[in-house]
Design a protein around this motif. Structure first.
Motif, PDB file in Angstrom:
ATOM      1  N   UNK A 250       0.821  -1.201   0.000  1.00 53.32           N
ATOM      2  CA  UNK A 250       0.000   0.000   0.000  1.00 53.32           C
ATOM      3  C   UNK A 250       0.860   1.259   0.000  1.00 53.32           C
ATOM      4  N   UNK A 251       0.533   2.169  -0.891  1.00 55.28           N
ATOM      5  CA  UNK A 251       1.136   3.508  -0.896  1.00 55.28           C
ATOM      6  C   UNK A 251       0.023   4.533  -0.719  1.00 55.28           C
ATOM      7  N   UNK A 252       0.361   5.632  -0.058  1.00 51.41           N
ATOM      8  CA  UNK A 252      -0.607   6.698   0.190  1.00 51.41           C
ATOM      9  C   UNK A 252       0.039   8.037  -0.128  1.00 51.41           C
ATOM     10  N   UNK A 253      -0.789   9.070  -0.250  1.00 48.80           N
ATOM     11  CA  UNK A 253      -0.310  10.437  -0.437  1.00 48.80           C
ATOM     12  C   UNK A 253      -0.322  11.154   0.908  1.00 48.80           C
ATOM     13  N   UNK A 254       0.749  11.839   1.211  1.00 50.50           N
ATOM     14  CA  UNK A 254       0.811  12.672   2.407  1.00 50.50           C
ATOM     15  C   UNK A 254       1.690  13.875   2.086  1.00 50.50           C
TER      16      UNK A 254
ATOM     17  N   UNK B  72       4.829  10.580  -1.701  1.00 55.63           N
ATOM     18  CA  UNK B  72       4.387   9.187  -1.667  1.00 55.63           C
ATOM     19  C   UNK B  72       4.992   8.500  -0.447  1.00 55.63           C
ATOM     20  N   UNK B  73       4.150   7.823   0.327  1.00 58.66           N
ATOM     21  CA  UNK B  73       4.597   7.036   1.478  1.00 58.66           C
ATOM     22  C   UNK B  73       4.104   5.602   1.321  1.00 58.66           C
ATOM     23  N   UNK B  74       4.875   4.644   1.863  1.00 57.61           N
ATOM     24  CA  UNK B  74       4.495   3.237   1.823  1.00 57.61           C
ATOM     25  C   UNK B  74       4.240   2.725   3.232  1.00 57.61           C
ATOM     26  N   UNK B  75       3.292   1.802   3.353  1.00 54.52           N
ATOM     27  CA  UNK B  75       2.962   1.240   4.653  1.00 54.52           C
ATOM     28  C   UNK B  75       4.108   0.373   5.189  1.00 54.52           C
ATOM     29  N   UNK B  76       4.373   0.510   6.476  1.00 56.13           N
ATOM     30  CA  UNK B  76       5.322  -0.338   7.192  1.00 56.13           C
ATOM     31  C   UNK B  76       4.570  -0.952   8.366  1.00 56.13           C
ATOM     32  N   UNK B  77       4.464  -2.284   8.386  1.00 55.89           N
ATOM     33  CA  UNK B  77       3.695  -2.958   9.434  1.00 55.89           C
ATOM     34  C   UNK B  77       4.593  -3.363  10.603  1.00 55.89           C
ATOM     35  N   UNK B  78       3.994  -3.387  11.780  1.00 53.79           N
ATOM     36  CA  UNK B  78       4.676  -3.943  12.946  1.00 53.79           C
ATOM     37  C   UNK B  78       3.908  -5.191  13.375  1.00 53.79           C
ATOM     38  N   UNK B  79       4.637  -6.306  13.424  1.00 55.88           N
ATOM     39  CA  UNK B  79       4.009  -7.585  13.726  1.00 55.88           C
ATOM     40  C   UNK B  79       4.372  -8.064  15.122  1.00 55.88           C
ATOM     41  N   UNK B  80       3.449  -8.763  15.720  1.00 54.34           N
ATOM     42  CA  UNK B  80       3.693  -9.430  16.997  1.00 54.34           C
ATOM     43  C   UNK B  80       3.053 -10.815  16.925  1.00 54.34           C
TER      44      UNK B  80
ATOM     45  N   UNK C 256       0.650  14.578  -5.597  1.00 49.85           N
ATOM     46  CA  UNK C 256       0.433  13.134  -5.523  1.00 49.85           C
ATOM     47  C   UNK C 256      -1.048  12.838  -5.777  1.00 49.85           C
ATOM     48  N   UNK C 257      -1.327  11.773  -6.525  1.00 50.37           N
ATOM     49  CA  UNK C 257      -2.707  11.435  -6.878  1.00 50.37           C
ATOM     50  C   UNK C 257      -3.024  10.007  -6.446  1.00 50.37           C
ATOM     51  N   UNK C 258      -4.204   9.797  -5.868  1.00 47.11           N
ATOM     52  CA  UNK C 258      -4.655   8.474  -5.434  1.00 47.11           C
ATOM     53  C   UNK C 258      -5.283   7.741  -6.612  1.00 47.11           C
ATOM     54  N   UNK C 259      -4.759   6.556  -6.912  1.00 51.69           N
ATOM     55  CA  UNK C 259      -5.352   5.715  -7.953  1.00 51.69           C
ATOM     56  C   UNK C 259      -6.369   4.756  -7.353  1.00 51.69           C
TER      57      UNK C 259
ATOM     58  N   UNK D  29      -7.918  -0.846   1.145  1.00 48.33           N
ATOM     59  CA  UNK D  29      -9.020  -1.517   1.841  1.00 48.33           C
ATOM     60  C   UNK D  29      -8.496  -2.842   2.387  1.00 48.33           C
ATOM     61  N   UNK D  30      -9.379  -3.613   3.015  1.00 51.89           N
ATOM     62  CA  UNK D  30      -8.986  -4.903   3.578  1.00 51.89           C
ATOM     63  C   UNK D  30      -8.756  -5.943   2.497  1.00 51.89           C
ATOM     64  N   UNK D  31      -9.176  -5.677   1.261  1.00 51.95           N
ATOM     65  CA  UNK D  31      -9.073  -6.680   0.196  1.00 51.95           C
ATOM     66  C   UNK D  31      -8.033  -6.342  -0.863  1.00 51.95           C
ATOM     67  N   UNK D  32      -7.608  -5.074  -0.926  1.00 53.35           N
ATOM     68  CA  UNK D  32      -6.613  -4.730  -1.932  1.00 53.35           C
ATOM     69  C   UNK D  32      -5.786  -3.536  -1.449  1.00 53.35           C
ATOM     70  N   UNK D  33      -4.520  -3.474  -1.872  1.00 56.35           N
ATOM     71  CA  UNK D  33      -3.638  -2.385  -1.428  1.00 56.35           C
ATOM     72  C   UNK D  33      -3.985  -1.057  -2.086  1.00 56.35           C
ATOM     73  N   UNK D  34      -3.605   0.028  -1.414  1.00 51.74           N
ATOM     74  CA  UNK D  34      -3.771   1.347  -2.002  1.00 51.74           C
ATOM     75  C   UNK D  34      -2.665   1.638  -2.988  1.00 51.74           C
ATOM     76  N   UNK D  35      -2.995   2.402  -4.010  1.00 46.00           N
ATOM     77  CA  UNK D  35      -2.020   2.758  -5.030  1.00 46.00           C
ATOM     78  C   UNK D  35      -2.104   4.250  -5.318  1.00 46.00           C
ATOM     79  N   UNK D  36      -0.942   4.904  -5.394  1.00 44.66           N
ATOM     80  CA  UNK D  36      -0.879   6.325  -5.726  1.00 44.66           C
ATOM     81  C   UNK D  36       0.268   6.533  -6.698  1.00 44.66           C
ATOM     82  N   UNK D  37       0.324   7.705  -7.290  1.00 37.78           N
ATOM     83  CA  UNK D  37       1.451   8.022  -8.156  1.00 37.78           C
ATOM     84  C   UNK D  37       1.675   9.532  -8.160  1.00 37.78           C
ATOM     85  N   UNK D  38       2.900   9.907  -8.548  1.00 35.87           N
ATOM     86  CA  UNK D  38       3.226  11.324  -8.681  1.00 35.87           C
ATOM     87  C   UNK D  38       2.665  11.858  -9.997  1.00 35.87           C
ATOM     88  N   UNK D  39       2.041  13.013  -9.927  1.00 35.74           N
ATOM     89  CA  UNK D  39       1.526  13.658 -11.132  1.00 35.74           C
ATOM     90  C   UNK D  39       2.707  14.210 -11.928  1.00 35.74           C
TER      91      UNK D  39
END
Length: 577
Positions: A62-66, A70-78, A97-100, A104-114
């Motif tokens: 997953x990538x998001x706009x902030x 562009x930022x990518x998700x980093x998970x912490x697991x236990x 940055x634009x959201x494509x 969601x819980x079923x698919x990753x987020x996608x963004x790209x630089x304009x």
């Protein structure tokens, strides 16, 4: 021996103990390199029955706009289960940055630089600075802009469009082409406040309000988000300050937050820069502060540290890392030091410093508190304000040498200040004695100490050392008045001069305000016969020669004889009665 010489490897910038991030590769923005960041194993042990996770970081792809990056998700697991997440910076998007696909819980987020427009001069509103060009990895210059030796990175692009619009649409609120003088502005005197509706308007005939008139509405607030930062500085007969006008909307004129320079003698206002954050340091004509990218109407974005020389035309970007100021910067003839918070999601606190003649800033891995520099001497306190350190900058390197404790063992204090005329003398306030200040002489081994007991009213609860220049100090005294039941019914503070040679205190009289009398002096600075202090969003300046003429018994100076027969009629004016 109480004064033990302690070599603090904390300050050797090359030492990994000085920097918690040492050993981690970083990109040019100060973020860990995604290529060497270890993504945790996502294999989940189904026998452990992980609870369903429905957050936006269900997928590491997953990538998001902030902030248009562009930022990518980093998970912490236990135990193989997602328990938390953060974001890792990936890239900066000059045009946004634009959201494509939303995550969601079923698919990753996608963004790209304009993609940037092929136009070499795209509209400023389309640009997310800084840009990357073939000759500079980071710059505020578009392809059509020509950089100069004075402004190598086109810093003025951050406010140029706003300035050109505002000075035409509302010429009384701005001048064209920074630096420039706003000749219509004038300080306000007592006669400008016939009703004195607000406490901040309480002034004497010897005072001016730096918040100008023609037009009014200027806000010189000193802090933001609870972070203390001076919005003014006094140096060599001029006052630098931050200001914005409440009648100018950020949405229309994003560069309105400006650095001004006020000449005490000529009473002229000069604009130095726009698109800046509150908090400014000023020394002998030079400014250091934070400039921001507000072109995309992001109202409180972090910004870049920039040094402006005395002409106001030379602008040097000190680091290409976004910061918020944590406190007021320090600028001297030799050094720059800034306590900052990084503008990334980690919000890391750190101290950055460097030589003014070689403006490359180095990072200390941990923040310093209550810092002060005179000559090559730096003082600071720990986070709790209980231990004071005096450090020495090397004349031949950019590294701080030996650091030593300067307060006596077990002694709690606050408000340490170096004598501006002698870097070997430190003054601080005794936490347990509200009318005592202490001087430390670093030139003797062991250090020598002298206590000054200040003649004060019984209700004084605290005395702060604000500034020391030779034998003259400016102190602030705070108090609270309580009723018979011990309930606080009133309080206040005042700034007083204190003669260190004769150990005499010279406190001003309260200013009449309606049915009351007030001091309204919450901080202060002085130079020569000029006193400056702040109340709320206003900055007041007192002509102490005028004040001495009218209150000769309260005059602290050796080099001015009060003219009681023909006193000054108004502050900073030559006319006398």
């Amino acid at each position: 021996m109480r004064n033990i010489m302690i070599l603090l490897v904390l300050f050797i910038v090359s030492s990994c103990t000085a920097c918690p991030e040492c050993g981690k590769e970083k990109d040019e923005f100060g973020y860990p390199d995604p290529d060497v960041y270890e993504v945790p194993d996502l294999d989940v042990d189904s026998d452990k029955g992980c609870p369903p996770y429905t957050g936006e970081c269900a997928f590491i792809e997953t990538t998001i706009c902030r902030d248009d990056d562009v930022y990518q998700c980093i998970q912490r697991l236990q135990d193989g289960c997602i328990v938390d997440y953060n974001y890792q910076w990936v890239e900066s998007c000059p045009s946004g940055c634009k959201v494509d696909v939303s995550p969601s819980a079923t698919h990753p987020g996608e963004v790209h630089c304009i993609p940037l427009s092929e136009d070499p001069c795209p509209d400023f509103s389309l640009i997310n600075f800084p840009l990357s060009r073939s000759n500079f990895p980071h710059t505020f210059c578009r392809e059509c802009d020509t950089s100069t030796d004075d402004d190598l990175y086109c810093v003025d692009n951050l406010w140029k469009h706003s300035n050109e619009k505002l000075c035409v649409d509302k010429p009384s609120y701005d001048c064209c082409g920074y630096p420039c003088e706003m000749n219509n502005l004038a300080p306000r005197y007592k006669e400008d406040f016939p009703n004195m509706r607000y406490e901040s308007q309480a002034v004497t005939r010897c005072d001016i309000l730096l918040n100008p008139k023609d037009p009014v509405g200027w806000d010189l607030s000193a802090s933001y988000y609870g972070v203390p930062a001076h919005s003014y500085r006094l140096s060599h007969g001029k006052i630098a300050f931050f200001a914005q006008n409440r009648q100018v909307l950020d949405m229309d004129y994003y560069g309105d937050k400006r650095y001004f320079e006020y000449d005490v003698k000529t009473q002229k206002y000069r604009v130095i820069a726009g698109s800046v954050r509150r908090g400014v340091e000023y020394h002998n004509g030079s400014f250091v502060g934070i400039v921001r990218n507000l072109l995309k109407n992001q109202p409180e974005e972090a910004g870049y540290p920039v040094l402006f020389d005395g002409s106001g035309k030379k602008r040097q970007v000190l680091q290409w890392t976004k910061y918020y100021l944590r406190s007021t910067p320090i600028l001297t003839d030799k050094w720059i030091l800034m306590d900052v918070v990084t503008g990334n999601s980690a919000r890391e606190e750190r101290t950055i410093y460097g030589r003014i003649d070689q403006p490359t800033l180095y990072s200390i891995g941990e923040p310093l508190y209550d810092t002060s520099i005179v000559g090559n001497t730096l003082i600071y306190t720990d986070e709790d304000g209980k231990m004071g350190y005096a450090c020495h900058f090397s004349d031949t390197t950019d590294v701080m040498d030996t650091c030593m404790f300067f307060n006596r063992g077990g002694e709690e204090f606050y408000g340490a200040e170096l004598d501006r005329e002698n870097s070997q003398l430190i003054y601080y306030s005794d936490l347990l004695s509200p009318n005592k200040i202490i001087r430390v002489d670093l030139s003797t081994i062991p250090f020598s100490y002298k206590e000054f007991i200040i003649d004060s009213p019984d209700n004084i609860e605290r005395t702060d050392v604000l500034k020391v220049r030779g034998n003259l100090a400016l102190i602030r005294q705070r108090w609270e008045d309580v009723d018979a039941d011990g309930v606080v019914v009133s309080g206040g503070s005042r700034a007083c001069y204190y003669r260190l040679d004769s150990e005499e205190v010279f406190c001003p009289e309260p200013i009449p305000w309606g049915d009351f009398s007030v001091y309204a002096m919450y901080d202060g600075d002085f130079e020569g016969h000029t006193l400056v202090w702040m109340k709320g969003d206003t900055v007041k300046v007192r002509d102490m020669e005028c004040y001495c003429d009218w209150h000769s018994e309260l005059c602290p100076f050796d080099d001015y004889t009060p003219n009681t027969e023909h006193p000054k009629n108004k502050g900073f004016k030559d006319e006398r009665l």
